[in-house]
Design an enzyme around this catalytic site. Structure first.
Site, PDB file in Angstrom:
ATOM      1  N   HIS A  81       0.747  -1.358   0.024  1.00 50.54           N
ATOM      2  CA  HIS A  81      -0.047   0.014   0.001  1.00 50.54           C
ATOM      3  C   HIS A  81       0.729   1.364   0.056  1.00 50.54           C
ATOM      4  O   HIS A  81       0.348   2.315  -0.214  1.00 50.54           O
ATOM      5  CB  HIS A  81      -0.745  -0.009   1.177  1.00 50.54           C
ATOM      6  CG  HIS A  81      -2.030  -1.050   1.207  1.00 50.54           C
ATOM      7  ND1 HIS A  81      -2.851  -1.074   0.028  1.00 50.54           N
ATOM      8  CD2 HIS A  81      -2.424  -1.868   2.063  1.00 50.54           C
ATOM      9  CE1 HIS A  81      -3.740  -2.021   0.393  1.00 50.54           C
ATOM     10  NE2 HIS A  81      -3.505  -2.471   1.794  1.00 50.54           N
ATOM     11  N   ASP A  89      -2.714 -10.645  -2.045  1.00 49.77           N
ATOM     12  CA  ASP A  89      -3.334 -10.179  -1.177  1.00 49.77           C
ATOM     13  C   ASP A  89      -4.832  -9.694  -1.529  1.00 49.77           C
ATOM     14  O   ASP A  89      -5.245  -9.183  -2.602  1.00 49.77           O
ATOM     15  CB  ASP A  89      -2.450  -8.774  -0.878  1.00 49.77           C
ATOM     16  CG  ASP A  89      -2.960  -8.444   0.871  1.00 49.77           C
ATOM     17  OD1 ASP A  89      -2.117  -8.455   1.758  1.00 49.77           O
ATOM     18  OD2 ASP A  89      -4.020  -7.684   0.646  1.00 49.77           O
ATOM     19  N   HIS A 111      -6.257  -7.287  -0.405  1.00 54.31           N
ATOM     20  CA  HIS A 111      -6.507  -5.677  -0.811  1.00 54.31           C
ATOM     21  C   HIS A 111      -5.859  -5.118  -1.987  1.00 54.31           C
ATOM     22  O   HIS A 111      -4.394  -6.031  -2.188  1.00 54.31           O
ATOM     23  CB  HIS A 111      -6.108  -4.998   0.674  1.00 54.31           C
ATOM     24  CG  HIS A 111      -6.655  -5.238   1.703  1.00 54.31           C
ATOM     25  ND1 HIS A 111      -6.317  -6.463   2.602  1.00 54.31           N
ATOM     26  CD2 HIS A 111      -8.089  -4.676   2.327  1.00 54.31           C
ATOM     27  CE1 HIS A 111      -7.085  -6.212   3.893  1.00 54.31           C
ATOM     28  NE2 HIS A 111      -8.163  -5.380   3.407  1.00 54.31           N
ATOM     29  N   ASP A 165      -4.719 -12.845   3.508  1.00 54.50           N
ATOM     30  CA  ASP A 165      -5.989 -12.161   3.968  1.00 54.50           C
ATOM     31  C   ASP A 165      -7.110 -12.468   3.110  1.00 54.50           C
ATOM     32  O   ASP A 165      -8.475 -12.035   3.359  1.00 54.50           O
ATOM     33  CB  ASP A 165      -5.772 -10.488   4.453  1.00 54.50           C
ATOM     34  CG  ASP A 165      -5.120  -9.818   3.431  1.00 54.50           C
ATOM     35  OD1 ASP A 165      -4.756 -10.428   2.266  1.00 54.50           O
ATOM     36  OD2 ASP A 165      -4.748  -8.704   3.838  1.00 54.50           O
TER      37      ASP A 165
END
Length: 342
Positions: free
Chosen positions: A125, A162, A164, A249
């Site tokens: 991120h 991931d 996200h 995740d």
């Protein structure tokens, strides 16, 4: 001849104190306990080096690096509602990026066929000059850029599974054809980026591939996207290095998202990337991102290492079905990647 696969880590990961936070030191200890129980699966354990400042500044401006260092020296700060920094965070972040870079060097030197960089804080991120989403430096981006500018590669594939969207990696390489960035991520979900329509810009048009999936998506959809989209893209792109932004995740038991991938799903995705690497005769490395349910995280990392490692499991029986989302992605990407038409 390449030696054993490598597992890179550093004690500083435990000194990145986030307080009561899902991105916690226990993530690392859970992973290492699981691997110790399994005899480290044939991986050689190495202590990572700190990233060189010049390598880090190829992605992150000096003023940004200085700001992270100063905040850590002051004892810590809350950089945004999700992203904390402590006295030990700067050193941890240097080794988190350094481990990913060291992994690239070991892979490109053919000292090892596969490897895993297991550090925190995670990275995907982090924008060039902004920390966010638990991330300080963009570890996989720093490693990929090092492969390009430090090791003279021309093409690097970064596959981000991931749950996200890796908005930082997406943006850092948005306008370059040297990095093919492919992300499978839940949509909608934090950080709200990564629509299918975002395919890169300028010379990098077509080299950013976003594959958003709905809540509840599990092994069948993820495997379909990997085998029918990611792998064919890899063949067409002909990478010289494959890096996985390995967040866990998307697991069905993770508290921060709503997908339903199982341990076996991560095994299958990693096995597909291993086969792509073997087919193209290029090394494959993975860099830890998210994953916040400690048991599932540890098991899924172990499953990934088994699939990439010296004695990989056989692939699951049966062909992987072409799902509607995979079919739509192929049609969407065909203007840039005509080879996908088949």
């Amino acid at each position: 001849m390449a030696g054993a696969p490598v597992f890179l880590a550093h004690p500083s990961s435990l000194a990145h104190d986030t307080g009561m936070h899902p991105e916690q030191p226990a993530r690392i200890t859970a992973i290492e306990h699981e691997l110790e129980e399994r005899g480290w699966l044939g991986y050689e354990r190495l202590q990572s080096e700190s990233v060189e400042r010049s390598v880090l500044s190829a992605v992150h401006p000096e003023r940004y690096i200085d700001a992270i260092e100063a905040a850590s020296a002051r004892g810590g700060a809350l950089l945004d509602p999700d992203t904390a920094i402590s006295e030990g965070s700067f050193l941890a972040a240097l080794h988190s990026a350094g481990g990913a870079v060291q992994l690239v060097d070991l892979l490109l030197d053919r000292a090892t066929p596969f490897g895993f960089s297991c550090h925190r804080p995670p990275g995907h991120h982090a924008l060039s000059a902004r920390a966010m989403g638990f991330c300080l430096f963009n570890n996989v981006a720093v490693a990929a850029q090092h492969a390009l500018s430090g090791r003279s590669l021309e093409r690097v594939l970064v596959f981000d599974w991931d749950v996200h969207h890796g908005n930082g990696t997406n943006d850092i390489f948005h306008s370059t054809p040297s990095v093919l960035y492919v992300s499978i991520h839940q949509w909608p979900l934090y950080p709200g980026t990564g629509p299918a329509a975002d395919t890169g810009s300028g010379e990098g048009a077509g080299y950013t591939v976003n594959l958003p999936v709905p809540p509840g998506s599990g092994d069948d959809l993820y495997r379909s996207l990997v085998d029918h989209v990611v792998v064919p893209l890899g063949r067409a792109f002909e990478p010289q290095l494959i890096l996985i932004s390995a967040g866990f995740d998307a697991h069905r038991d993770d508290p921060l998202a709503d997908c339903s991938v199982t341990d076996a799903g991560f095994t299958a995705m990693a096995a597909s990337m291993r086969r792509l690497g073997k087919e193209r005769d290029v090394p494959v490395g993975a860099v830890l991102e998210g994953g916040y349910a400690l048991g599932p995280l540890a098991r899924s990392v172990a499953a990934t290492l088994e699939a990439l490692g010296p004695a990989p499991h056989a692939p699951p029986d049966g062909a992987v079905a072409l799902t509607p989302l995979a079919h739509e992605a192929l049609a969407r990407l065909e203007p840039w990647w005509p080879a996908l038409a088949g």
